[in-house]
Write a protein that holds these residues in place. Structure first.
Motif, PDB file in Angstrom:
ATOM      1  N   PHE A  55      21.325   7.439  -5.904  1.00 20.99           N
ATOM      2  CA  PHE A  55      22.693   6.980  -6.167  1.00 20.99           C
ATOM      3  C   PHE A  55      22.741   5.506  -6.535  1.00 20.99           C
ATOM      4  CE2 PHE A  55      27.064   5.729  -4.801  1.00 20.99           C
ATOM      5  CZ  PHE A  55      27.754   6.489  -5.727  1.00 20.99           C
ATOM      6  N   ALA A  56      22.197   4.635  -5.694  1.00 18.35           N
ATOM      7  CA  ALA A  56      22.184   3.196  -5.994  1.00 18.35           C
ATOM      8  C   ALA A  56      21.190   2.503  -5.081  1.00 18.35           C
ATOM      9  CB  ALA A  56      23.570   2.576  -5.827  1.00 18.35           C
ATOM     10  N   ASN A  57      20.476   1.537  -5.631  1.00 18.54           N
ATOM     11  CA  ASN A  57      19.528   0.735  -4.855  1.00 18.54           C
ATOM     12  C   ASN A  57      20.196  -0.583  -4.505  1.00 18.54           C
ATOM     13  OD1 ASN A  57      17.422  -0.687  -3.750  1.00 18.54           O
ATOM     14  ND2 ASN A  57      15.965  -0.262  -5.384  1.00 18.54           N
ATOM     15  N   GLY A  58      20.725  -0.644  -3.290  1.00 21.58           N
ATOM     16  CA  GLY A  58      21.430  -1.846  -2.866  1.00 21.58           C
ATOM     17  C   GLY A  58      20.554  -2.873  -2.200  1.00 21.58           C
ATOM     18  N   ASP A  59      19.326  -2.474  -1.799  1.00 21.06           N
ATOM     19  CA  ASP A  59      18.446  -3.382  -1.052  1.00 21.06           C
ATOM     20  C   ASP A  59      16.998  -3.112  -1.454  1.00 21.06           C
ATOM     21  OD1 ASP A  59      17.074  -4.964   0.708  1.00 21.06           O
ATOM     22  OD2 ASP A  59      17.797  -3.985   2.526  1.00 21.06           O
ATOM     23  N   PRO A  60      16.501  -3.798  -2.466  1.00 25.38           N
ATOM     24  CA  PRO A  60      15.118  -3.556  -2.916  1.00 25.38           C
ATOM     25  C   PRO A  60      14.065  -3.864  -1.857  1.00 25.38           C
ATOM     26  CG  PRO A  60      16.376  -4.726  -4.600  1.00 25.38           C
ATOM     27  CD  PRO A  60      17.214  -4.726  -3.356  1.00 25.38           C
ATOM     28  N   THR A  61      14.411  -4.632  -0.812  1.00 22.63           N
ATOM     29  CA  THR A  61      13.404  -4.974   0.198  1.00 22.63           C
ATOM     30  C   THR A  61      13.028  -3.778   1.077  1.00 22.63           C
ATOM     31  OG1 THR A  61      15.002  -5.642   1.921  1.00 22.63           O
ATOM     32  CG2 THR A  61      14.360  -7.309   0.298  1.00 22.63           C
ATOM     33  N   ASN A  62      13.827  -2.707   1.053  1.00 19.77           N
ATOM     34  CA  ASN A  62      13.500  -1.546   1.891  1.00 19.77           C
ATOM     35  C   ASN A  62      12.934  -0.379   1.083  1.00 19.77           C
ATOM     36  OD1 ASN A  62      15.659  -0.311   0.596  1.00 19.77           O
ATOM     37  ND2 ASN A  62      17.019  -0.326   2.363  1.00 19.77           N
ATOM     38  N   ASP A  63      12.556  -0.648  -0.178  1.00 25.07           N
ATOM     39  CA  ASP A  63      12.089   0.439  -1.031  1.00 25.07           C
ATOM     40  C   ASP A  63      10.882   1.142  -0.411  1.00 25.07           C
ATOM     41  OD1 ASP A  63      14.043  -0.197  -2.800  1.00 25.07           O
ATOM     42  OD2 ASP A  63      12.726  -1.004  -4.362  1.00 25.07           O
ATOM     43  N   PRO A  64      10.769   2.454  -0.620  1.00 24.34           N
ATOM     44  CA  PRO A  64       9.609   3.191  -0.102  1.00 24.34           C
ATOM     45  C   PRO A  64       8.298   2.614  -0.630  1.00 24.34           C
ATOM     46  CG  PRO A  64      11.305   4.699  -0.834  1.00 24.34           C
ATOM     47  CD  PRO A  64      11.731   3.338  -1.294  1.00 24.34           C
ATOM     48  N   THR A  65       7.240   2.854   0.105  1.00 24.64           N
ATOM     49  CA  THR A  65       5.903   2.420  -0.282  1.00 24.64           C
ATOM     50  C   THR A  65       5.018   3.647  -0.480  1.00 24.64           C
ATOM     51  OG1 THR A  65       5.117   2.307   2.004  1.00 24.64           O
ATOM     52  CG2 THR A  65       6.170   0.322   1.102  1.00 24.64           C
ATOM     53  N   ARG A  66       3.850   3.422  -1.011  1.00 19.75           N
ATOM     54  CA  ARG A  66       2.893   4.525  -1.219  1.00 19.75           C
ATOM     55  C   ARG A  66       2.572   5.222   0.098  1.00 19.75           C
ATOM     56  NH1 ARG A  66      -2.913   3.493  -2.072  1.00 19.75           N
ATOM     57  NH2 ARG A  66      -3.957   5.360  -2.902  1.00 19.75           N
ATOM     58  N   GLN A  67       2.565   4.471   1.191  1.00 16.35           N
ATOM     59  CA  GLN A  67       2.239   5.038   2.498  1.00 16.35           C
ATOM     60  C   GLN A  67       3.329   5.961   3.040  1.00 16.35           C
ATOM     61  OE1 GLN A  67       1.818   1.816   1.676  1.00 16.35           O
ATOM     62  NE2 GLN A  67      -0.438   1.781   1.640  1.00 16.35           N
ATOM     63  N   THR A  68       4.538   5.864   2.507  1.00 18.58           N
ATOM     64  CA  THR A  68       5.648   6.669   3.043  1.00 18.58           C
ATOM     65  C   THR A  68       5.906   7.931   2.233  1.00 18.58           C
ATOM     66  OG1 THR A  68       7.321   5.464   1.733  1.00 18.58           O
ATOM     67  CG2 THR A  68       6.780   4.586   3.923  1.00 18.58           C
ATOM     68  N   LEU A  69       5.063   8.235   1.241  1.00 19.37           N
ATOM     69  CA  LEU A  69       5.278   9.402   0.403  1.00 19.37           C
ATOM     70  C   LEU A  69       4.923  10.694   1.131  1.00 19.37           C
ATOM     71  CD1 LEU A  69       3.812   8.094  -2.989  1.00 19.37           C
ATOM     72  CD2 LEU A  69       6.194   8.050  -2.217  1.00 19.37           C
ATOM     73  N   GLU A  70       5.343  11.796   0.533  1.00 22.66           N
ATOM     74  CA  GLU A  70       5.064  13.108   1.106  1.00 22.66           C
ATOM     75  C   GLU A  70       3.578  13.451   1.021  1.00 22.66           C
ATOM     76  OE1 GLU A  70       6.455  17.766   0.424  1.00 22.66           O
ATOM     77  OE2 GLU A  70       6.763  16.274  -1.136  1.00 22.66           O
ATOM     78  N   LYS A  71       2.956  13.165  -0.099  1.00 24.66           N
ATOM     79  CA  LYS A  71       1.551  13.499  -0.275  1.00 24.66           C
ATOM     80  C   LYS A  71       0.653  12.551   0.509  1.00 24.66           C
ATOM     81  CE  LYS A  71       1.573  15.651  -4.879  1.00 24.66           C
ATOM     82  NZ  LYS A  71       1.031  16.924  -4.407  1.00 24.66           N
ATOM     83  N   PRO A  72      -0.527  13.015   0.919  1.00 27.14           N
ATOM     84  CA  PRO A  72      -1.511  12.096   1.522  1.00 27.14           C
ATOM     85  C   PRO A  72      -1.808  10.954   0.566  1.00 27.14           C
ATOM     86  CG  PRO A  72      -2.203  14.388   1.774  1.00 27.14           C
ATOM     87  CD  PRO A  72      -1.004  14.401   0.863  1.00 27.14           C
ATOM     88  N   ILE A  73      -2.052   9.798   1.123  1.00 28.97           N
ATOM     89  CA  ILE A  73      -2.177   8.600   0.290  1.00 28.97           C
ATOM     90  C   ILE A  73      -3.317   8.717  -0.708  1.00 28.97           C
ATOM     91  CG2 ILE A  73      -3.655   7.345   1.932  1.00 28.97           C
ATOM     92  CD1 ILE A  73      -2.006   4.816   1.139  1.00 28.97           C
TER      93      ILE A  73
END
Length: 627
Positions: free
Chosen positions: A54-72
């Motif tokens: 919908f909207a990215n209001g806070d780029p500092t909290n964006d997901p990282t590679r470590q938080t994805l569904e697939k194994p890193i």
């Protein structure tokens, strides 16, 4: 989840649309619905928000590679957050390494969060909607979040302190609500809730109580401790690892629709309820969001729930859960996701309403979009399916055309002649039907043209003037298009962002170069249509009657309300302009003026006392009110 869910939902949307009316079950009109249906539901116009897009209001909290569904290790090191305004089908280097668009797209993250929703509340308010439905906001690894890690915390990446939230959650006992803390993301959700309520906008959130993700606290413990886990009875486990053997692959369990990433909760011994452990946890989590302060005042909590795959959860659970919900807030709204005839199911389970696929979306697609049923067949179908509900439920059902589980309305229209649309002879699914270029290379991914936008406005006019509570999927009102999942989940278009032209194709086929942005004319029409609905009391009642079904001209006219408050609506689904003499029954006779038109010019209205003389351009509609 997504592949199975999309296959089921997309094919059900197509094939169920034209199921015969004989499949609608009878209901017991003597059973009162006043305890199930809050008064505010008939006044609601819902707006569906898919939070991660919908909207990215806070780029500092964006997901990282470590938080994805697939194994890193399964995601290239070059992975990064996808720019919000990039051409949808353009692939980054890491996506190409993963094998292409439909392999990598589910690992895309754009950074949508709760601050983005807060920042865009002015826009939401300007639409005239007064109820928000959020797809899952609870902690989960996927972009869709139907694979919860917990039900009692907002996803940390939706808030301002993801790492701090995860550290806080790790110190809790998930089965002891007294140890539950309020994370930064939780606090931001409550802030959003308060700001929405201050604008008289109610909030409904998604409850996924049939299954979890594999990182859900209980399933993690079962995987680690097997049959010795205190949560061993929570899931449908068919085999545990045998500690006497070196083989650790014996562990087997039932995933939703066979998807191992979505382990299903176990039923009670008799099969008419959920197992005691998950049931208690769900009840505790429900209380947390409905009465956050625990003071008996639900005004600071959510206003209701949308229940995922509700017809796959035991009915006994829903009876108890709905009673629990209304013990906290008697005015709570609970809406079941089901793609089948819903009247008997929602009444038996104690729900307020259903997502109205069967009784609304499917007939609308059959007549106004695909033009494979006549106005007479359409009239018979909507009457039979609507009146299966009792009166108060009729006004509360969620009338949607598109959602995160279907192609966008605009793309349904673009592909209306080649979607594999079928008319089944029985209540069944056509598994061969396709609604995506992934499965049908001739499926069009382009933007709609002028005639197709006219049809979209025609569909919207019916949606806003029919019996029930309309629901708009975010972005549809701004002109967004896209096929079935994942293409229906593009980032929202905003008028203060500059988007790349969409000219790539997932299979490198030729396609038009389509500018991406807000379609202001369409957006203005949605605002007028929503305002017309909210300002017109007759549209919020169960009163409906067909005035004329003209199969020759492919026109359909109907009335809402009675006498001085009556509204007459006329739809021209024909590709040619047509005139119509519309005789009115005695109760509706009088002089009428055009109140809402889908086109700027070309309509004409005359009154002769007993009939209306109308002229409508192709693919246009007109709502008229008494002078």
């Amino acid at each position: 989840m997504d592949l199975s869910r999309r296959l089921f939902c997309a094919t059900a949307f197509i094939a169920l649309a034209l199921v015969g009316c004989s499949d609608v079950p009878e209901t017991d009109d003597s059973t009162s619905s006043t305890a199930r249906v809050p008064a505010w539901a008939s006044d609601a116009v819902f707006y569906q928000v898919f939070p991660t897009r919908f909207a990215n209001g806070d780029p500092t909290n964006d997901p990282t590679r470590q938080t994805l569904e697939k194994p890193i290790d399964d995601v290239p090191a070059s992975w990064s957050v996808t720019p919000w305004t990039r051409d949808w089908y353009e692939e980054a280097e890491w996506e190409q390494e993963m094998g292409g668009f439909y392999t990598s797209v589910y690992e895309r993250r754009y950074g949508g969060d709760l601050q983005g929703v807060i920042d865009r509340l002015d826009y939401i308010d300007s639409l005239g909607v007064n109820a928000l439905y959020f797809n899952p906001v609870f902690w989960a690894n996927t972009l869709h979040k139907y694979d919860g890690n917990s039900f009692h915390h907002i996803d940390p990446n939706f808030g301002p302190d993801p790492e701090g939230d995860r550290a806080m959650i790790a110190k809790e006992d998930p089965m002891d609500p007294s140890t539950w803390r309020t994370t930064a993301a939780d606090s931001l959700f409550f802030e959003l809730l308060g700001k929405a309520h201050a604008r008289d906008i109610r909030v409904v959130i998604d409850g996924v109580f049939n299954h979890t993700g594999r990182d859900f606290f209980a399933f993690q413990d079962v995987r680690e401790n097997q049959s010795d886990s205190p949560y061993a009875g929570w899931y449908k486990v068919s085999m545990y690892d045998d500690p006497a053997t070196p083989d650790t692959s014996e562990f087997d369990y039932e995933g939703w629709w066979g998807v191992p990433q979505l382990p299903e909760f176990a039923d009670s011994e008799g099969g008419d309820d959920l197992a005691e452990g998950p049931k208690q946890y769900i009840f505790d989590s429900t209380t947390r969001w409905m009465d956050p302060n625990g003071d008996g005042d639900p005004s600071d909590g959510i206003d209701g729930w949308r229940l995922d795959v509700a017809d796959e959860v035991p009915e006994g659970f829903w009876v108890d859960w709905n009673e629990h919900v209304r013990s906290i807030n008697p005015e709570a709204y609970t809406v079941a996701e089901t793609w089948q005839p819903a009247a008997g199911f929602i009444q038996a389970g104690g729900f307020s309403a259903a997502m109205n696929y069967f009784a609304f979306a499917f007939p609308v697609k059959g007549f106004l979009i695909d033009n494979v049923i006549t106005p007479t067949e359409f009239a018979d179908m909507i009457d039979a399916r609507r009146t299966a509900f009792d009166d108060s439920t009729q006004t509360a059902v969620q009338n949607l055309v598109d959602s995160h589980d279907t192609p966008r309305l605009a793309t349904m229209i673009v592909n209306r002649s080649d979607t594999g649309y079928v008319k089944p002879d029985r209540f069944d699914y056509d598994w061969g039907a396709v609604v995506s270029v992934r499965d049908n290379r001739s499926y069009k991914v382009r933007a709609p043209n002028g005639d197709e936008r006219d049809l979209q406005r025609l569909v919207t006019l019916f949606q806003m003037t029919y019996v029930g509570a309309p629901m708009v999927y975010h972005g549809t009102e701004a002109g967004m298009w896209g096929a079935d999942d994942p293409d229906n989940r593009k980032p929202m278009v905003w008028d203060d962002l500059d988007y790349d032209v969409e000219d790539d194709h997932p299979f490198e086929q030729e396609r038009p170069s389509d500018p991406v942005g807000v379609n202001q004319d369409l957006l203005d029409f949605y605002r007028r249509a929503i305002q017309f609905r909210r300002n017109t009391p007759a549209l919020r009642t169960q009163l409906f009657q067909t005035v004329q079904a003209d199969d020759e001209r492919n026109m359909f006219a109907y009335a809402r309300g009675r006498a001085a408050n009556a509204v007459v609506v006329v739809l021209n689904r024909n590709e040619e302009a047509h005139s119509m003499r519309l005789p009115l029954p005695d109760s509706l006779r009088g002089d009428y003026d055009a109140a809402l038109s889908t086109v700027d010019s070309g309509t004409r209205v005359q009154n002769d006392g007993s009939a209306l003389l109308l002229e409508l351009p192709a693919y246009s509609g007109l709502a008229l009110t008494r002078q």
